[in-house]
Every structure is written in C-alpha cells, then in structure tokens.
Scaffold this active site. Structure first.
Site, PDB file in Angstrom:
ATOM      1  N   LEU A 101       1.028  -1.142   0.142  1.00 31.96           N
ATOM      2  CA  LEU A 101       0.027  -0.322  -0.124  1.00 31.96           C
ATOM      3  C   LEU A 101       0.825   1.250   0.182  1.00 31.96           C
ATOM      4  O   LEU A 101       1.836   1.101   0.700  1.00 31.96           O
ATOM      5  CB  LEU A 101      -0.904  -0.065   1.182  1.00 31.96           C
ATOM      6  CG  LEU A 101      -2.034  -0.858   1.452  1.00 31.96           C
ATOM      7  CD1 LEU A 101      -2.753  -0.870   2.664  1.00 31.96           C
ATOM      8  CD2 LEU A 101      -2.837  -1.012   0.205  1.00 31.96           C
ATOM      9  N   ASP A 102       0.533   2.291  -0.765  1.00 31.69           N
ATOM     10  CA  ASP A 102       1.397   3.703  -0.739  1.00 31.69           C
ATOM     11  C   ASP A 102       1.157   4.236   0.862  1.00 31.69           C
ATOM     12  O   ASP A 102       0.575   3.484   1.717  1.00 31.69           O
ATOM     13  CB  ASP A 102       0.278   4.475  -1.346  1.00 31.69           C
ATOM     14  CG  ASP A 102       0.237   4.242  -2.831  1.00 31.69           C
ATOM     15  OD1 ASP A 102       1.197   3.461  -3.308  1.00 31.69           O
ATOM     16  OD2 ASP A 102      -0.620   4.775  -3.253  1.00 31.69           O
ATOM     17  N   ILE A 103       2.107   5.111   1.054  1.00 36.15           N
ATOM     18  CA  ILE A 103       2.462   5.458   2.487  1.00 36.15           C
ATOM     19  C   ILE A 103       1.224   6.309   3.146  1.00 36.15           C
ATOM     20  O   ILE A 103       0.928   6.142   4.278  1.00 36.15           O
ATOM     21  CB  ILE A 103       3.540   6.441   2.593  1.00 36.15           C
ATOM     22  CG1 ILE A 103       4.049   6.835   3.865  1.00 36.15           C
ATOM     23  CG2 ILE A 103       3.299   7.634   1.783  1.00 36.15           C
ATOM     24  CD1 ILE A 103       5.238   7.674   3.921  1.00 36.15           C
TER      25      ILE A 103
END
Length: 235
Positions: A101-103
């Site tokens: 997942l993105d930050i």
C-alpha cells in the site's frame, strides 16, 4: 536446521560472527553451553543467547496488519518508517508485504516469509480481488459505476482496466473492488473519470477481510483457512 544457520537468522549476523559467539560460550541449548554450529536443532530444544531465549520458527509465517498512514510497506526505507515496526516477531526483517500500500493508504496488509504464497496474492494470473473503501473529493457521477464495469483508460496506458465493481455508500464515499494491481490503480481510475481520491483504505484481499477488532498498527496471525484461500479456485 543447523545451529549456525539458525543463529545467523536470529541475530542477523554472518556465520563467521556466529562461530565467534559460539567460541565465546554465549550460546546454550537446554542449559548446556555449545560451541559447534553443526548441531542439528529439534523444535523442542531451548536455545538461548546470553541467557535470552531464541524462538525457533516452524514453517512459514502469515499475518494480517491494519496499516496506519505514514508507513511504507518495504522492509527498509531511508526516509520513512516501515510496517515492520509493528511486527513483534522473531527475525521480523524476513517478512515482506504480499501486496503493498502507498504511504498514505491504510488498511489490510498481508505479511509473510513465504515467497510462493505472496506471488499468488500479487500475480495477475491469479486475479486476486482487492476491495477498497474510498473517500472522494467530489460527489460521484451517475455513470462512474458503469464506466468502471466497462473498464477505463488510465493515463499513459494502452489497455483498459479490467471490469471493476463500484458500490456507492454516500455521494463521496464508495467501495471499489478490482482484480488487478496496476501502479496507483484506484487513484488513477478515479482521476480518469475526473475525480480525486482523498482517503483510501483496503478492506479485503481475496477471501481475507481485515479484522474489525484490529486497531491501526495491530496485527494477528492468519487462520489456516485464510492461508489456504489464497490461490484456491473460486467455484
């Protein structure tokens, strides 16, 4: 597993350094000092380094984590904290995220040290569905659900996205299920129809749904059924 390999994994050092620690009488098995790294360990043996127990791992490990914002899913990052911070497990650095997942994205992350299993999660060939809860900047257009069902053209890509299911909860809050894993796909899909994602939370991967009891940053082992569900045919 040989003792020297086990110690190398547990302590995160080379086998040459393990040999030095063995000679220094810092390692015991069932209370007895050992100096040979060639000893074959059995699961019931109590291995200690400087009196501290080292846990033997039997087989691969599988966890679900409720990822909070501000953490990256890589095992190492010079600029940001990683999700490994939350995993209080022996040799945690051996674990990796099966589907990142993105930050700034929250929710379900699967952590494992089983490379073949994680490949089944991420490989396009297995069509593993992912479901996201999405908060949008603008109210959803009436035709967006049909556009996603038909496939949309992402910027700088030739092929349309595969059919996706969009369920409207509120005008600016929806649930999206996709079966691909293109780069920043959810955000780019909404950008392709003139909207913007404000918040993104992953709820499900395949048949594994994020446990409602897990607060952000908490994790638990997967059940036998959850592990077996990955890559299993859907009838």
């Amino acid at each position: 597993m040989r003792l020297d390999k086990f110690l190398s994994q547990q302590l995160g050092v080379s086998r040459a350094l393990v040999a030095r620690e063995l000679r220094a009488k810092r390692v015991t098995i069932d209370g007895e000092v050992v100096k040979s790294g060639a000893i074959k360990l059995t699961p019931e043996q109590d291995v200690r380094f400087d009196g501290n127990p080292l846990q033997q791992m039997v087989g691969p490990r599988y966890f679900m984590l409720n990822k909070p914002q501000g953490y990256v899913c890589s095992t190492e990052d010079p600029d940001h904290p990683t999700v490994l911070y939350f995993l209080d497990e022996p040799v945690a650095y051996k674990l990796h995220a099966a589907g990142r997942l993105d930050i700034d994205t929250t929710g379900l992350v699967l952590m494992t040290d089983d490379g073949q299993w994680s490949h089944r999660v991420t490989s396009p060939r297995h069509h593993c569905e992912k479901t996201y809860l999405v908060t949008l900047e603008h109210p959803l257009s009436d035709d967006t659900a049909q556009q996603f069902a038909d496939g949309v053209q992402l910027y700088n890509e030739k092929s349309l996205t595969k059919p996706a299911q969009l369920d409207v909860i509120e005008p600016q809050r929806v649930r999206l299920t996709i079966s691909e894993g293109r780069y920043h796909q959810v955000k780019r899909m909404f950008a392709a129809v003139g909207n913007r994602v404000i918040e993104l939370h992953r709820e499900r991967i395949g048949d594994i749904t994020l446990d409602d009891d897990l607060a952000p940053g908490e994790y638990r082992p997967l059940t036998t059924e959850e592990i077996a569900s990955v890559g299993a045919p859907h009838l």
